[in-house]
Each structure stands twice: as structure tokens, then as C-alpha cells.
Design a protein around this motif. Structure first.
Motif, PDB file in Angstrom:
ATOM      1  N   UNK A 105       0.839  -1.207  -0.158  1.00  0.00           N
ATOM      2  CA  UNK A 105       0.180   0.019  -0.048  1.00  0.00           C
ATOM      3  C   UNK A 105       0.928   1.411  -0.003  1.00  0.00           C
ATOM      4  N   UNK A 106       0.677   1.910  -0.980  1.00  0.00           N
ATOM      5  CA  UNK A 106       1.424   3.336  -1.002  1.00  0.00           C
ATOM      6  C   UNK A 106       0.401   4.493  -0.774  1.00  0.00           C
ATOM      7  N   UNK A 107       0.918   5.360   0.260  1.00  0.00           N
ATOM      8  CA  UNK A 107      -0.187   6.717   0.528  1.00  0.00           C
ATOM      9  C   UNK A 107       0.798   7.704   0.254  1.00  0.00           C
ATOM     10  N   UNK A 108      -0.217   8.808  -0.263  1.00  0.00           N
ATOM     11  CA  UNK A 108       0.589   9.931  -0.758  1.00  0.00           C
ATOM     12  C   UNK A 108      -0.410  11.012  -0.557  1.00  0.00           C
ATOM     13  N   UNK A 109       0.052  12.076   0.323  1.00  0.00           N
ATOM     14  CA  UNK A 109      -1.053  13.292   0.526  1.00  0.00           C
ATOM     15  C   UNK A 109      -0.750  14.263  -0.481  1.00  0.00           C
ATOM     16  N   UNK A 110      -1.753  14.831  -0.998  1.00  0.00           N
ATOM     17  CA  UNK A 110      -1.570  15.727  -2.181  1.00  0.00           C
ATOM     18  C   UNK A 110      -2.291  17.185  -1.612  1.00  0.00           C
ATOM     19  N   UNK A 111      -1.438  18.020  -0.909  1.00  0.00           N
ATOM     20  CA  UNK A 111      -1.987  19.048  -0.369  1.00  0.00           C
ATOM     21  C   UNK A 111      -2.686  20.159  -1.262  1.00  0.00           C
ATOM     22  N   UNK A 112      -2.198  20.105  -2.465  1.00  0.00           N
ATOM     23  CA  UNK A 112      -3.068  21.104  -3.605  1.00  0.00           C
ATOM     24  C   UNK A 112      -4.529  20.988  -3.762  1.00  0.00           C
ATOM     25  N   UNK A 113      -4.611  19.510  -3.828  1.00  0.00           N
ATOM     26  CA  UNK A 113      -6.189  19.178  -4.025  1.00  0.00           C
ATOM     27  C   UNK A 113      -6.792  18.472  -2.713  1.00  0.00           C
ATOM     28  N   UNK A 114      -5.956  18.618  -1.574  1.00  0.00           N
ATOM     29  CA  UNK A 114      -6.653  17.983  -0.283  1.00  0.00           C
ATOM     30  C   UNK A 114      -7.028  16.661  -0.744  1.00  0.00           C
ATOM     31  N   UNK A 115      -6.291  15.958  -1.388  1.00  0.00           N
ATOM     32  CA  UNK A 115      -6.707  14.564  -1.519  1.00  0.00           C
ATOM     33  C   UNK A 115      -5.639  13.413  -0.969  1.00  0.00           C
ATOM     34  N   UNK A 116      -5.979  12.324  -0.946  1.00  0.00           N
ATOM     35  CA  UNK A 116      -5.077  11.108  -0.461  1.00  0.00           C
ATOM     36  C   UNK A 116      -5.055  10.199  -1.723  1.00  0.00           C
ATOM     37  N   UNK A 117      -3.891  10.080  -2.364  1.00  0.00           N
ATOM     38  CA  UNK A 117      -3.626   9.111  -3.518  1.00  0.00           C
ATOM     39  C   UNK A 117      -3.141   7.612  -2.713  1.00  0.00           C
ATOM     40  N   UNK A 118      -3.990   6.707  -2.991  1.00  0.00           N
ATOM     41  CA  UNK A 118      -3.639   5.329  -2.597  1.00  0.00           C
ATOM     42  C   UNK A 118      -3.667   4.326  -3.678  1.00  0.00           C
ATOM     43  N   UNK A 119      -2.291   3.624  -3.656  1.00  0.00           N
ATOM     44  CA  UNK A 119      -2.091   2.451  -4.506  1.00  0.00           C
ATOM     45  C   UNK A 119      -2.138   1.152  -3.847  1.00  0.00           C
ATOM     46  N   UNK A 133     -12.693   6.889   5.969  1.00  0.00           N
ATOM     47  CA  UNK A 133     -12.615   5.390   5.982  1.00  0.00           C
ATOM     48  C   UNK A 133     -12.886   4.753   4.523  1.00  0.00           C
ATOM     49  N   UNK A 134     -11.656   4.170   4.043  1.00  0.00           N
ATOM     50  CA  UNK A 134     -11.961   3.373   2.674  1.00  0.00           C
ATOM     51  C   UNK A 134     -11.968   2.046   3.239  1.00  0.00           C
ATOM     52  N   UNK A 135     -13.121   1.311   2.727  1.00  0.00           N
ATOM     53  CA  UNK A 135     -13.498   0.009   2.840  1.00  0.00           C
ATOM     54  C   UNK A 135     -13.679  -0.970   1.645  1.00  0.00           C
ATOM     55  N   UNK A 158      -5.610  -7.433  -8.810  1.00  0.00           N
ATOM     56  CA  UNK A 158      -4.253  -7.364  -8.323  1.00  0.00           C
ATOM     57  C   UNK A 158      -3.787  -5.933  -7.973  1.00  0.00           C
ATOM     58  N   UNK A 159      -4.685  -4.850  -8.619  1.00  0.00           N
ATOM     59  CA  UNK A 159      -3.937  -3.373  -8.301  1.00  0.00           C
ATOM     60  C   UNK A 159      -5.372  -2.503  -8.264  1.00  0.00           C
ATOM     61  N   UNK A 160      -5.146  -1.752  -7.489  1.00  0.00           N
ATOM     62  CA  UNK A 160      -6.368  -0.694  -7.345  1.00  0.00           C
ATOM     63  C   UNK A 160      -5.888   0.649  -6.950  1.00  0.00           C
ATOM     64  N   UNK A 161      -6.348   1.743  -7.464  1.00  0.00           N
ATOM     65  CA  UNK A 161      -5.914   3.137  -7.352  1.00  0.00           C
ATOM     66  C   UNK A 161      -7.192   3.940  -6.668  1.00  0.00           C
ATOM     67  N   UNK A 162      -7.007   4.665  -5.847  1.00  0.00           N
ATOM     68  CA  UNK A 162      -7.828   5.466  -5.197  1.00  0.00           C
ATOM     69  C   UNK A 162      -7.452   7.133  -5.120  1.00  0.00           C
TER      70      UNK A 162
END
Length: 888
Positions: free
Chosen positions: A499-513, A541-543, A549-553
Motif C-alpha cells: 500500500x502506497x499512500x501520498x497526501x496531495x496538499x494542493x487538492x487536499x486528497x490522498x492518493x492510494x495505490x 474510511x476506505x472499505x 491485483x491492483x487498485x488506485x484511489x
């Protein structure tokens, strides 16, 4: 078996270290037992189960023309002569037409077989035996549903398995006059005739006559106890009125103190060796509470006439015989020992078997996990009930590593196995427990327990396959579980999740792979990720059900991301790998409400080479309040070392929990020579500690400090009083760790046969430590090797196991043990012990340049083949000479 009976040899092998039995049964945990992981690693050429990865024959339940309805044993036991005179009466009915009945009966001296069919009796029935099977000719065909009775009059003499006799000997002077049985998987056939398969159920009656002063324990209700003054014997009549498998029939004869209780009208009995009655309550005292809890939780009242726990000399772990569990005496405790450990794990494991394994039994050994997985899960379930959700989470977390390792190459439900004993590995125990845990999480508590009650009631007193559990859960919940059982029961391996988590401050989003990186098809599992944000009252909460094999959010967040908790409920059996910012890891270490989450953060920072990360571990150790996480932190700090880590560990010596203090001492012992640590350890040994384990660990740690006075500091502890001389054992092992040649004479003296057996085992371990010393001469090393080789042939299992674990550390010097090890492997019937022996032999061969066990076996096979060919050639030569001479 239980940590285990269940797998009793495995547990003993794990218990020869300081402190004896740890009370833990699951593989991947300290002191794993029956119930637990085998102490001997499988050979390099084998899979997780210690069996060949090559295709094995398909294993299924056997068919049979008759079914046994009742076995009545009338036994007269002579403990001194190690004999049993027996008359077995078997009632049976015909399932398909037959004129013969074949029974499992190994090495019996059969005197007579009589048969009664209806009104016809045959007093001396034709029969024959090949040493493994007793085949009886009924004299005429028996038709479907016809019934009969067979009476087998026989004698056994010190059988090689199944029934184990003990008594004082030259190499085992402490052994009491005692006999106990161990039937799982297929060894009760060594002492009574039966159809020895787990799906054959019958009622039993065991009538046993023993000398005065001895107790005899078996299954079910005690119908009668009769004293026989004429020959100074006592006869016990035990009746098990509910059908049960033959492998669960038990017999124990010995001298015991018996502590008697009652729960809900059911006798609850603790049998302990004479003179040790005070240890019964600290060890078994919570059994009535467990009976009440499991009866409620499983949805079926405890199903048997009594519950006895019988503590036996040289029995490793436990074995869940119906209504009468056998336990190894290593689990006994006094009140002070409770500071370090308890025996509730094995007690709960074996008690849970009375439902899962005894009431509901796997149909054949391919489905062993239905017995062992549920019993292993009950350990965590009891922790949850008795101590809270964090204890449950920690218990399951400790089981995870063993579950993953054991299940890599072979499925949990394995139709291709080398022997029944091979199924009693980490797949059936910790991975089986994890399957139950995952089912509970997938279904939710209400639906799960509804389904478990349905499973118990649908299959009460019957044999089951994995599909029966699935069907009961599906019928009770309306959920389809085919994919779940395919993933976790029928295929090997587990998902490898990144699981890779990255915070994108410009868009106030979390990018999850999210990726599954294992080879082959994806697993299906629920993935929960909790994202805590600054200023937000509730987390995001992401449930998601992972099916690819791979999902991106990309998730919109109400504020800056402060913490990410992936799989906080441990709903995936995986070695989770995460990539995320340092601040997120720091927050997880300090603030995650999830025990598994904090443990993952500890592991992350322990792998770091950065001093600042090590300082975070020290801060977390000071803040952490749960003992399990504190132990992992203490271990991690001992690995990273440094000034900050050392100070944190020294401060940890003031912790109130003895388990945490011991972990701190263990870490100091791995530090290397350090003046402050040396002074601290010496001060601790001077003042003492309420905990046996802390004092023992302090002895070991001080021994490694390389101090000139180490031997003088340790020697007085040989005479210090402690429960079962625990501290003397620790001192003997510590003497070896000093690597001072001066202790050789002392250690050799303590392995003499007249010394107490646990001292002998401790001294053997001390010798293995001493053998590493560069200050020893070759002659001194030979002095060490000789008694270790002699211990291999001792009738004391504790000494044999200690030697097996010690000899490989001596390298080429131990090569003289190879012929004995090879013979032991051939003579041994238990696959777990065979693996331990072969592993020891292979390690010795690898260090001495000799052939591996497999290579040696192949060479022996080739030698025998050459001899066979030579014999054949000689026979042909003789025949040719006869022909040429005309003497045909």
C-alpha cells in the motif's frame, strides 16, 4: 495434538529452554505446542509441512465392510514389567456383505479370538496377523445390518508407540511408575484392536486393574471403583456412553493427587503428580470459567460426562482425549511463576477440543485444521474474554508469521500428504486459527456465532469435512463462502499486499495505490484503511473488497493527513508493506489505536539505520502501555542499540510487568560488553527480582558480558531455591555462556544420570554454549561431544531433545553422532521427531562435509541394491553350477 494434542513432541522440543512451558500453543509464538509450530524446522528440500513438495498419493477416508459400535477393554496393567493382559470385546454391525473383519492391531500377542453371530458362537475363530492388521474369518458371510461380537484375548509388552511405560532407570532415575497413552494420529492401535480412523466412532468401556495406590483414568464416567484386597489391586470401570473416535481413547495409570471440583453438575478433576497438589490451582484454576464461557460461545453445552486434566511425566504439551485431557508436567506452575507466564493457552486449547475435535471430528486427516484451527483460535478467544481486545489482537498477530510461513507451498486442506502426522503443522494450527479469525471478521460477530452454533448442532457427534463448515455458515448467514474457502482453505499461500499512500496538499486528497504482488491469481479480501485528518471529528474510511491485483484511489480529505492505519483489524493474513511519509509512520507508532498497527510501526523503525528513528522507538517505549507492544519495542531497541536505546531499556527494568522486564534484560544480554550494563546486571543479581524469568535472563545476560568474575557470580545460583529448581537450570546454561573452560568439569558433573533430569538438560545446553569457546582444546571439545552423543540414546526424552538441539552447533566434531541419528530416524514412528532428527543430522553433515540425510539415504539404498544384485548373481552362479553338473 495438543501444544499440543495434540502434537506433543513438538511442544516438548520447544520447552527445553529456561522457564519450561510458556503456555503458548500457536506456531510463530514462544513455546509453541500442541498444540504450536514444530520446534524442528523442516528439511531444506521440503515444503512448509516438512514433507516433500513432490506429488504424494491422494489421501481420502477409507471404506470398510463393518462399523464398530462398542469397544470394551478389560485390562490388567503391570507397570514394572511394562505389560498389559487384555481382553477386548468389540460389537459391530455389517455395512456391506463380508466374511472377514480387519482390525488395526500392531504387534499384539493374540491368544485367541472368539466370535458370536446371532445364536452362533465360534470359541476359537480363525485369524491371522501381519503385525499391523488382525484379520478375523467369521466362518460364514455376514450380511448388511447383521450384528456380531468379537472377543480378542491378547497381550502387549512395552509397545513401541501408543502406550508409553515409565519407571526408574539408569539414565532416567526420576521416572515414576507410570503409563500413558497417546493415540493421535494412528497409534492407539498399538494397545487395543480397532478400526483406527477418525471417522469411526463407537462407545467405549475401559475396565482396568492396577496396583493399590495407583489411579487409573480413562474416558467418560467412573461407573465403579473396586478394591481387590486379595491381590492388592484396584479395578476402575470407565464408561464413555457417547460414540467417539478410537484415537481419542485414553489410559493413564500412575500415582496422583486429585483435586476435585464441579461445574454445572459436571465433575472437573485435576490430576497432578504426588506431592504437587499446590500447583493444581495456579495451573488449572480457571477451567470452570472456561467451561462456562465456551459452552455459551460455541452454542452447545459441554458435551461429556466429566472433564479431567491429567498431568503426566514426560508428556509434551497436551492431548484432548474425550473428557480426559493428558497434559505434560511442564505446564505446572506455582504462584510466583504466574508473574512470568500462565498455562491458560494450553488449557483453553485442549478444552476447546472437547467441542472441536472430539464432539465434531475431522473425517480424515486432510481436514485436520477443523480440529486444530478451532482449538488454536480458542486460545485467542479466551484471551479476548479474560483480558480484552488488545490481548486478542496480539495473540493473533503472533500467530501470523507461523501461519504465513507454513502455508506458502501447500494448502490447509491437503489431500496429498506423506503421513497423518505431517498434517499437524503450522497450516492446521496458526493458519487454521487465522481462517476462523478471518471468517469472523468477514461475517461479523452476530452472523459468525450464529453460523458456528449451526455448525456445532448440525454435526454434533459426527465427522466432518471442510465443506460441512462452509455449508453450515452459508445456511445460517445467507452468505456465499465458496471464494473464501477456495482462497484460504484450498489453495496455498496468502496475498502479498503493498500500500502506497501520498497526501496531495494542493487538492487536499490522498492518493492510494494497493497491489497484490504474489504470483498467480488475486485473493479476494476486505481492505480497510482509516485516514485521520487534522481538524476532522471523524476519520475518512476506505472499505473496499479487493478482487484485483491492483487498485488506485483518490480520496478527498477534510484536512491535512495526520495518520494512516491500514488493515487495523487484521482482516488480511499478509506481511503488509507500506510506503508513506515519515510523519505518518511516527503518528502510527505513537497514536494508532490498533495493536497490529503499532507493531508494524515498531518493525518499520527497527529496520532503519537513522539515529532519529531509533529515538522514536525509545520515546514510544516510554509511552506504550500494552505489554505486548512494549516487549516488541524492547527487542527492537536491543537490535538498533545506541545510547538512547540503552537508556530506554535500562529504564524499562523498572516496569511492573515481569514479561517486559525480562525482554529488557534479554536485549541487554545481546548488547556486548558495556560497563554500565555489566554494573546494572550485577546489581540486579545481587538484589534479586520477584520473577524467576527475569533472574534467569539476568544470569544469561551477565554471562555474556565477558567479566572475569562471571563464574563466581553465577555459581551460587546453582544452590538457590526456586520452583522446580528453575534458577539452577538457568545458572547451568549461563555457565556455558561464559565460555570459560573452567566450568567444563561442573557441567559434565551435572549431566550424570543421578542428577535431576531438568538439570541434565540445562547442563547439556550449557555445554553447547561452552563448545563455542575459542579457549577450549580439542580434547575438551571431545569431552563435550561424548556425553551429548550418549544422551541421544537415553530413555529421557528431555535429554534426547536437548542433545538434538545442541549437537549441530558443534560442527564436524559431532559427526560421530551421525550413525546413531540415522538409526534413530529409522526407528522413530513420529514424523515430527523424525524431522527433528534428520534436521540435526543434515546440519552436522553440512558442517562436516558429509552427505546430507537424503544423500546418505540414497547411498544406503544403492548399497543395498548392489548387495541384492550380488546375492542374485551368486544364486544364478550356483544354479548354473547345478545345471552343468546335472544335479537339477
Amino acid at each position: 495434538m495438543a501444544r499440543t494434542r495434540s502434537s506433543w513432541l513438538f511442544v516438548l522440543a520447544a520447552c527445553v529452554g529456561f522457564g519450561g512451558f510458556s503456555g503458548s500453543l500457536a506456531w510463530g509464538q514462544p513455546g509453541a505446542g500442541r498444540g504450536s509450530a514444530p520446534a524442528a524446522a523442516s528439511q531444506p528440500s521440503t515444503g512448509a509441512a516438512g514433507q516433500s513438495t513432490a506429488a504424494e498419493p491422494l489421501r481420502t477416508a477409507s471404506d470398510r465392510p463393518v462399523s464398530i459400535d462398542n469397544i470394551r477393554l478389560n485390562l490388567r496393567v503391570d507397570l514394572a514389567k511394562k505389560t498389559v493382559e487384555s481382553k477386548a470385546t468389540l460389537s459391530f454391525h455389517c455395512v456391506r456383505p463380508t466374511q472377514t473383519v480387519t482390525l488395526d492391531a500392531v504387534d499384539f500377542e493374540v491368544k485367541n479370538v472368539a466370535v458370536k453371530l446371532g445364536q452362533k458362537s465360534i470359541e476359537h475363530c480363525r485369524h491371522n496377523s501381519d503385525g499391523k492388521k488382525l484379520i478375523v474369518d467369521l466362518g460364514e458371510p455376514l450380511h448388511v445390518d447383521e450384528t456380531g461380537t468379537m472377543e480378542v484375548d491378547y497381550r502387549i509388552q512395552d509397545p513401541k508407540d501408543g502406550l508409553h511405560f515409565f519407571g526408574p532407570s539408569k539414565t532416567n532415575t526420576e521416572a515414576p511408575l507410570l503409563v500413558w497413552s497417546q493415540g493421535e494420529t494412528t497409534t492407539n492401535r498399538y494397545w487395543f484392536p480397532s478400526i483406527d480412523e477418525p471417522d469411526q466412532r463407537q462407545t467405549t468401556e475401559v475396565i482396568v486393574t492396577v496396583p493399590e495406590g495407583f489411579e487409573a483414568v480413562s474416558n467418560g464416567k467412573l461407573v465403579q471403583r473396586q478394591e481387590n484386597p486379595k491381590d492388592k489391586t484396584v479395578t476402575f470401570d470407565w464408561l464413555q456412553a457417547i460414540p467417539h473416535p478410537s484415537y481419542l481413547v485414553t489410559l493413564v495409570v500412575g500415582q496422583f493427587d486429585v483435586v476435585r471440583h464441579e461445574w454445572d453438575g459436571i465433575p472437573v478433576l485435576y490430576y497432578v503428580p504426588k506431592g504437587r497438589e499446590s500447583e493444581a490451582e495456579p495451573t488449572y484454576g480457571r477451567t470452570p470459567e472456561m467451561l462456562a464461557y465456551f459452552s455459551k460461545q460455541f452454542g452447545v453445552h459441554y458435551p461429556w460426562a466429566k472433564y479431567a486434566q491429567v498431568t503426566c511425566f514426560q508428556f509434551g504439551g497436551g492431548m484432548e482425549n474425550t473428557s480426559a485431557t493428558s497434559m505434560g508436567d511442564g505446564i505446572l506452575l506455582d504462584q510466583r511463576s504466574l508473574l512470568d507466564r500462565n498455562s491458560e493457552s494450553i488449557v483453553s486449547h485442549e478444552l476447546a477440543h472437547q467441542w472441536w475435535g472430539d464432539m465434531v471430528t475431522c473425517r480424515d486427516w486432510s481436514h485436520t485444521w477443523l480440529n486444530e484451527g478451532f482449538a488454536s483460535y480458542a486460545e485467542a478467544l479466551w484471551d479476548e474474554h479474560a483480558r480484552g481486545r488488545d490481548e486478542y489482537a496480539y495473540n493473533m498477530n503472533r500467530k501470523a508469521a507461523g501461519a504465513i510461513q507454513a502455508g506458502k507451498e501447500r494448502p490447509v486442506m491437503d489431500l496429498h500428504y506423506t503421513s497423518p502426522d505431517a498434517m499437524f503443522d503450522g497450516r492446521s494450527y496458526p493458519k487454521g486459527a487465522w481462517i476462523v479469525h478471518l471468517l469472523r471478521h468477514r461475517l461479523g460477530d452476530e452472523a459468525f456465532w450464529k453460523g458456528i452454533k449451526r455448525y456445532a448442532t448440525d454435526n454434533q457427534f459426527h465427522s466432518v469435512e471442510s465443506y460441512d463448515l462452509r455449508r453450515s455458515l452459508e445456511r445460517a448467514t445467507g452468505r456465499d463462502l465458496e471464494r473464501f474457502f477456495h482462497d484460504w482453505v484450498e489453495r496455498p499461500g496468502n496475498p502479498d499486499v503493498e500500500v502506497t499512500t501520498e497526501y496531495l496538499p494542493d487538492s487536499k486528497q490522498a492518493r492510494l495505490t494497493i497491489k497484490q504482488t504474489q504470483t498467480g491469481e488475486p485473493f479476494e479480501f476486505p481492505l480497510k484503511i482509516v485516514l485521520t485528518c487534522a481538524g476532522a471529528k471523524e476519520p475518512v474510511v476506505l472499505d473496499e473488497m479487493m478482487t484485483e491485483k491492483e487498485l488506485n484511489f483518490r480520496l478527498p480529505l477534510p484536512g491535512p493527513l495526520e495518520r494512516v492505519d491500514v488493515d487495523p483489524d487484521q482482516a488480511i493474513l499478509t506481511e503488509l508493506r507500506e510506503t508513506k511519509a515519515l510523519a505518518l509512520w511516527r503518528a502510527q507508532l505513537f497514536d494508532s489505536p490498533s495493536v497490529p498497527g503499532r507493531l508494524r510501526a515498531v518493525k518499520h523503525f527497527a529496520q532503519s539505520k537513522i539515529t532519529e528513528d531509533h529515538e522514536l522507538l525509545a520515546q514510544a517505549f516510554d509511552r506504550e502501555r500494552f505489554w505486548g507492544v512494549k516487549i516488541e519495542l524492547a527487542t527492537a531497541l536491543g537490535t538498533v542499540k545506541g545510547k538512547v536505546a540503552k537508556q530506554a531499556i535500562l529504564n524499562g527494568l523498572k516496569e511492573t510487568d515481569a514479561r517486559v522486564r525480562k525482554a529488557c534484560v534479554d536485549s541487554l544480554g545481546k548488547w556486548g560488553q558495556d560497563a554500565e550494563i555489566t554494573a546494572t546486571l550485577k546489581d540486579m543479581l545481587g538484589k534479586g527480582d520477584p520473577s524467576y524469568a527475569v533472574e534467569g535472563a539476568s544470569l544469561a545476560a551477565y554471562a555474556r558480558q565477558g567479566q572475569k568474575d562471571a563464574v563466581d557470580v553465577i555459581m551460587p545460583w546453582l544452590s538457590k531455591k526456586s520452583y522446580q529448581d528453575t534458577l539452577a537450570d538457568a545458572a547451568l546454561t549461563a555457565l556455558g555462556a561464559t565460555e570459560d573452560p573452567a566450568v567444563l568439569v561442573t557441567l559434565l558433573d551435572w549431566i550424570k544420570p543421578e542428577k535431576p533430569r531438568t538439570r541434565r538438560a540445562a547442563a547439556l545446553r550449557g555445554l553447547s554454549q561452552l563448545a563455542k569457546s575459542k579457549r577450549l582444546t580439542d580434547e575438551q571439545r571431545q569431552q563435550i561431544v561424548k556425553p551429548l552423543i550418549a544422551a541421544l540414546e537415553s530413555d529421557d526424552l528431555l535429554s534426547r531433545v536437548a542433545a538434538l538441539r545442541t549437537l549441530p552447533d558443534l560442527g564436524a566434531l559431532a559427526s560421530a553422532a551421525l550413525p546413531i541419528l540415522d538409526k534413530m530416524a529409522q526407528d522413530q514412528s513420529r514424523s515430527g521427531m523424525i524431522r527433528m532428527i534428520k534436521t540435526a543430522a543434515d546440519r552436522i553433515r553440512a558442517q562436516s562435509g558429509a552427505n546430507t540425510t537424503a544423500e546418505a539415504g540414497e547411498l544406503n539404498r544403492l548399497r543395498e541394491e548392489v548387495k541384492r544384485l550380488e546375492r542374485g548373481q551368486e544364486e544364478l552362479r550356483k544354479r548354473l553350477e547345478k545345471f552343468e553338473s546335472g544335479k537339477h
